[in-house]
Design a protein around this motif. Sequence first.
Motif, PDB file in Angstrom:
ATOM      1  N   GLY A 175      13.069  -4.590   4.582  1.00  0.00           N
ATOM      2  CA  GLY A 175      11.994  -5.194   3.791  1.00  0.00           C
ATOM      3  C   GLY A 175      10.642  -4.565   4.097  1.00  0.00           C
ATOM      4  O   GLY A 175       9.825  -4.352   3.195  1.00  0.00           O
ATOM      5  N   ILE A 176      10.404  -4.236   5.392  1.00  0.00           N
ATOM      6  CA  ILE A 176       9.152  -3.560   5.757  1.00  0.00           C
ATOM      7  C   ILE A 176       9.065  -2.215   5.035  1.00  0.00           C
ATOM      8  O   ILE A 176       8.028  -1.852   4.465  1.00  0.00           O
ATOM      9  N   ILE A 201       8.239  -2.831   1.364  1.00  0.00           N
ATOM     10  CA  ILE A 201       6.839  -3.193   1.126  1.00  0.00           C
ATOM     11  C   ILE A 201       5.974  -1.940   1.195  1.00  0.00           C
ATOM     12  O   ILE A 201       5.104  -1.725   0.344  1.00  0.00           O
ATOM     13  N   GLU A 259       6.557  -0.002  -1.932  1.00  0.00           N
ATOM     14  CA  GLU A 259       5.974  -0.684  -3.090  1.00  0.00           C
ATOM     15  C   GLU A 259       4.466  -0.478  -3.157  1.00  0.00           C
ATOM     16  O   GLU A 259       3.904  -0.286  -4.225  1.00  0.00           O
TER      17      GLU A 259
END
Lengths: 139, 106
Positions: free
Chosen positions: A77-78, A81, A84
Amino acid sequence: MEAESEFKEYYAKNMRGISGWFNRAYTIERWLYAAHRITGILIVLFVLAHFYSTGWHPGLWWDALLGIIVTFHTANGIRLILAELGFAVGKPLLIKKPSQRPVSIEGVQRYVVVFALVLFVVLAAIWAYYALIVQPMMG
Amino acid sequence: MRESTIMFLHYVAAVLIMITGLIHLLANNDPVIGAAIKASPVLYLGNMAIFLAALLYHAFNGVRVILIEMVPDRCWTKWISWAILIVGIVTYAVGLQVLMVALGFA
């Protein structure tokens, strides 16, 4: 010709359902994506049980497995992000030959993938230490 | 709300979960740090209220994204989104009450 355009439209709409998550033609990022979804769904199932009977936990070794699931989702997820928000994305690689393996991203993003995987192992080890050694001592 | 705004909030919620979730894990698993965190129950309840809100938003939005990808139809997307929103709000209301009972506030 008709069949081909229908085929392309079918792929463009991403109508392949869950089987579309697993495609051998894709790169490691795609595998991470599939794993991210599966771990996400498993975490939702755990969270629902954890809420339904407040504070429920699967217990010793299952807690370590839960740690693997949660820490993978966190570490990847890091990376997601960062990607993104446009940090450390790298340049798209030009495919010069048809035989060339599809590599969507080159450069910094490779290192971010490795960083996420290393972070996943480290966090999972810490979680396993707490689940297998600290928790039984606390009783 | 625009889909890009929803996804940005998804990432904000992810960062919040990392911070508040770490506090939640330490409070319940580390004997030394846990005692220090639970020394102030009000702050810990505040942490859990933020954690619950961020977790529910992130979890239910994740489920919504998977569902509307399975059913890419505008009408279905709208109904799925509303249903998920209502279920999420109800879960948060019930969850806050359960938290307050569990932490000794009610």
